[in-house]
Structures are given as C-alpha cells and as structure tokens.
Design a protein around this motif. Structure first.
Motif, PDB file in Angstrom:
ATOM      1  N   GLY A   1      12.338   0.092   5.739  1.00 48.51           N
ATOM      2  CA  GLY A   1      12.921  -0.298   7.018  1.00 48.51           C
ATOM      3  C   GLY A   1      12.727   0.810   8.034  1.00 48.51           C
ATOM      4  O   GLY A   1      12.366   1.942   7.699  1.00 48.51           O
ATOM      5  N   GLN A   2      12.920   0.479   9.300  1.00 50.30           N
ATOM      6  CA  GLN A   2      12.829   1.448  10.385  1.00 50.30           C
ATOM      7  C   GLN A   2      11.457   2.124  10.420  1.00 50.30           C
ATOM      8  O   GLN A   2      11.322   3.278  10.816  1.00 50.30           O
ATOM      9  CB  GLN A   2      13.938   2.505  10.290  1.00 50.30           C
ATOM     10  N   GLY A   3      10.426   1.405   9.982  1.00 48.54           N
ATOM     11  CA  GLY A   3       9.066   1.910  10.049  1.00 48.54           C
ATOM     12  C   GLY A   3       8.647   2.804   8.902  1.00 48.54           C
ATOM     13  O   GLY A   3       7.554   3.381   8.944  1.00 48.54           O
ATOM     14  N   TRP A   4       9.490   2.901   7.870  1.00 46.16           N
ATOM     15  CA  TRP A   4       9.194   3.787   6.745  1.00 46.16           C
ATOM     16  C   TRP A   4       9.490   3.106   5.414  1.00 46.16           C
ATOM     17  O   TRP A   4      10.331   2.209   5.334  1.00 46.16           O
ATOM     18  CB  TRP A   4      10.026   5.064   6.829  1.00 46.16           C
ATOM     19  N   LEU A   5       8.809   3.581   4.375  1.00 46.14           N
ATOM     20  CA  LEU A   5       9.127   3.213   2.992  1.00 46.14           C
ATOM     21  C   LEU A   5       9.442   4.497   2.242  1.00 46.14           C
ATOM     22  O   LEU A   5       8.752   5.508   2.398  1.00 46.14           O
ATOM     23  CB  LEU A   5       7.960   2.490   2.337  1.00 46.14           C
ATOM     24  N   LEU A   6      10.498   4.470   1.451  1.00 48.97           N
ATOM     25  CA  LEU A   6      10.949   5.623   0.679  1.00 48.97           C
ATOM     26  C   LEU A   6      10.998   5.258  -0.798  1.00 48.97           C
ATOM     27  O   LEU A   6      11.515   4.192  -1.162  1.00 48.97           O
ATOM     28  CB  LEU A   6      12.343   6.057   1.152  1.00 48.97           C
ATOM     29  N   VAL A   7      10.480   6.128  -1.658  1.00 54.27           N
ATOM     30  CA  VAL A   7      10.598   5.970  -3.106  1.00 54.27           C
ATOM     31  C   VAL A   7      11.253   7.224  -3.675  1.00 54.27           C
ATOM     32  O   VAL A   7      10.875   8.353  -3.326  1.00 54.27           O
ATOM     33  CB  VAL A   7       9.231   5.728  -3.779  1.00 54.27           C
TER      34      VAL A   7
ATOM     35  N   SER B   1       0.829  -1.204   0.000  1.00 49.70           N
ATOM     36  CA  SER B   1       0.000   0.000   0.000  1.00 49.70           C
ATOM     37  C   SER B   1       0.867   1.260   0.000  1.00 49.70           C
ATOM     38  O   SER B   1       0.583   2.227  -0.721  1.00 49.70           O
ATOM     39  CB  SER B   1      -0.927   0.009   1.215  1.00 49.70           C
ATOM     40  N   ALA B   2       1.931   1.252   0.820  1.00 50.64           N
ATOM     41  CA  ALA B   2       2.811   2.415   0.904  1.00 50.64           C
ATOM     42  C   ALA B   2       3.532   2.644  -0.420  1.00 50.64           C
ATOM     43  O   ALA B   2       3.674   3.792  -0.880  1.00 50.64           O
ATOM     44  CB  ALA B   2       3.822   2.217   2.034  1.00 50.64           C
ATOM     45  N   TYR B   3       3.996   1.588  -1.045  1.00 49.18           N
ATOM     46  CA  TYR B   3       4.693   1.690  -2.332  1.00 49.18           C
ATOM     47  C   TYR B   3       3.769   2.257  -3.399  1.00 49.18           C
ATOM     48  O   TYR B   3       4.139   3.183  -4.139  1.00 49.18           O
ATOM     49  CB  TYR B   3       5.212   0.310  -2.724  1.00 49.18           C
ATOM     50  N   GLN B   4       2.564   1.727  -3.492  1.00 48.32           N
ATOM     51  CA  GLN B   4       1.617   2.198  -4.503  1.00 48.32           C
ATOM     52  C   GLN B   4       1.253   3.659  -4.269  1.00 48.32           C
ATOM     53  O   GLN B   4       1.135   4.440  -5.221  1.00 48.32           O
ATOM     54  CB  GLN B   4       0.376   1.311  -4.504  1.00 48.32           C
TER      55      GLN B   4
END
Length: 293
Positions: free
Chosen positions: A234-240, A207-210
C-alpha cells in the motif's frame, strides 16, 4: 473493485452485524512513539472472541482441522466476486470492512503468493487504496492454513505503510529495493508502480514480492516458502518481513503490527508493549538485521 461490490460489502456488513454473524469491534488503544514512528497499540474485543472460539464451541472443543474458508459463512461472503477467491468479511475484524480474500480451493498458507492472489488484492488496492497484507505461516501470525490475503480500507487509525514514508525516497524508481533506518530487523521495501489499473498493479506487486523474497533469502522446501513472513502492500510500496516467532512475551505479532497497529489480547498487554517498546516487539518477532540500512 467495482462500486457495486463495495456497496454489497457494506450492505452485507450491516446485515451480518444485525444478525450476529459479524462481531462489532470495540477497542481500547494508546498511541506510542518510537524512533519517530507512531504506533497504535490496541486491544479489540473481536480478538478475545477469536481466542475463545479457537478453544471451544458448544458441545465440545473445535476440530483442529476446522476450515472457516471451505466454505466460508454465506452471511459473510460476497457471492461470485472473483472466479478464484471468496471475498469474505472477517468475522473477527479489527476494523470496519476488514476483508479476507481466500482461495476457493485449498492451498497451504505457507506456499508463496501467486499472480492470482495479487490480482484479487490489486482490485482493492488500485481503486480503493488501503492496505493489503499476508501472514505467511503460523509464526507470521496466520491462524488458518487455508491460503488467504487480507485487506483493510484506508482510515487514519487503520494499518498503513504511511508511517515509513518520511524515510523512504519519494522518487524511488519502480522496482528499487530499500531499507528503513529505524528498523533493526531484516526487511525489504520495494517501490511499486502507482496506477489505478488493477492488472498493471498486480504485475508490479508480484514482481516486487518475488524480488523482496529473493533479496531476503527466502527459499522453497517441502513445507513452503521459508522462513514464514509477512507481506504488506500500500501507499506505493511493498514490504516483506521474515518472521522467527509469532509471540513476543505473549503478544501476538502479525502483518498489521508492521503497519503501525499492534493488536493485543488483553488490555494489560498494552502496558507490556510500552515497557518493551513497539520497535523492540517487532524486532524480537523477526530476525536481527545483518547489514546497515
């Protein structure tokens, strides 16, 4: 991921190092600070070996269509660890237990990450922590077209999103989207659900990636999801981070660069990163930010 798999990976790593199937990691590094962020700028011997392997093998040049993941080297592969993916020790590792999580059947690296990709990645992230990452296409630092993500275990000098946490809201709601004030290039952080249940984490990752891809305006065409991009989790976050080019003054930039570890091909490039500045290297490989943080 079960303790049995981790034990198998450790045993496999020791055996592969002894046999020469896995290359030992020798590194020369310097710490650099830029706008309150700390970067490891590191030359590692395995990347020099990777460059040499990409241009020649005994008897002549390497086939440009050579696929190291179909099938992967048996000496580096954990058998039957996943029904959809091969879990492979990265022959050209940048740290101990640097893993490649590769599809068992071919699909393009530029195609968007799917639920099955996040399922296998979540098995490691939920139970072991560390960093999961993806180089989506050549300009994002991918050296292979065959679809794969990667994982590195938690360690003080390994890549991590922890360097950004001071400027991200600790109590951010799950699914909220944020930008970091020190990053003058297009990017999105999305807050993940913190859980040790791989199935639940996998759903949060997808969901976070999309959401991040939508916020950044990434679009599908006949080539895949464009522009090329890096995903880190990682560490509770997603980064794009959408990517414009792989090389900045000859320095290769991939997902780990955006996790605080800039890996260079020659020791001399360490000084070049210092001259340009770590954040400027990352910005030149990405797209200029069009909105305020």
């Amino acid at each position: 991921m079960s303790k049995e798999i981790l034990q198998r990976l450790d045993q496999l790593s020791q055996a592969a190092l002894a046999s020469g199937d896995l290359l030992p990691v020798q590194a020369q590094e310097e710490l650099m600070h830029d706008q309150g962020l700390t970067f490891f700028v590191r030359w590692v011997s395995t990347l020099a070996a990777k460059d040499a392997a990409s241009v020649s093998i005994p008897g002549g040049p390497r086939d440009p269509n050579f696929n190291p993941f179909l099938p992967p080297a048996p000496a580096l592969t954990v058998a039957d660890a996943s029904p959809t993916h091969n879990i492979v020790l990265n022959k050209f590792a940048v740290c101990d237990l640097h893993l490649v999580l590769a599809d068992k059947v071919f699909s393009e690296q530029l195609s968007p990450l799917r639920d099955i990709d996040f399922q296998v990645l979540a098995n490691f992230l939920a139970l072991q922590g560390g960093l999961g990452f993806y180089n989506g296409g050549g300009p994002a630092g991918a050296s292979q077209r065959h679809k794969h993500t990667q994982w590195v275990p938690p360690a003080e000098s390994n890549g991590s999103l922890a360097l950004y946490l001071d400027e991200l809201p600790a109590q951010a709601p799950v699914g909220s989207v944020h930008r970091h004030p020190a990053l003058a290039f297009e990017h999105r952080f999305v807050r993940l659900l913190e859980t040790q249940d791989p199935t639940t984490l996998s759903s949060s990752l997808l969901s976070a990636y999309q959401l991040a891809c939508k916020e950044l305006g990434l679009v599908m065409d006949e080539q895949g999801l464009l522009p090329p991009h890096n995903m880190l989790a990682g560490q509770g976050w997603l980064l794009v981070v959408p990517r414009s080019v792989e090389l900045v003054d000859g320095i290769s930039v991939n997902a780990l660069s955006y996790a605080g570890c800039i890996y260079v091909r020659t020791p001399e490039q360490i000084e070049r990163v210092r001259q340009i500045g770590p954040l400027a290297v990352l910005a030149q490989a990405a797209y200029t930010s069009t909105r305020q943080a």
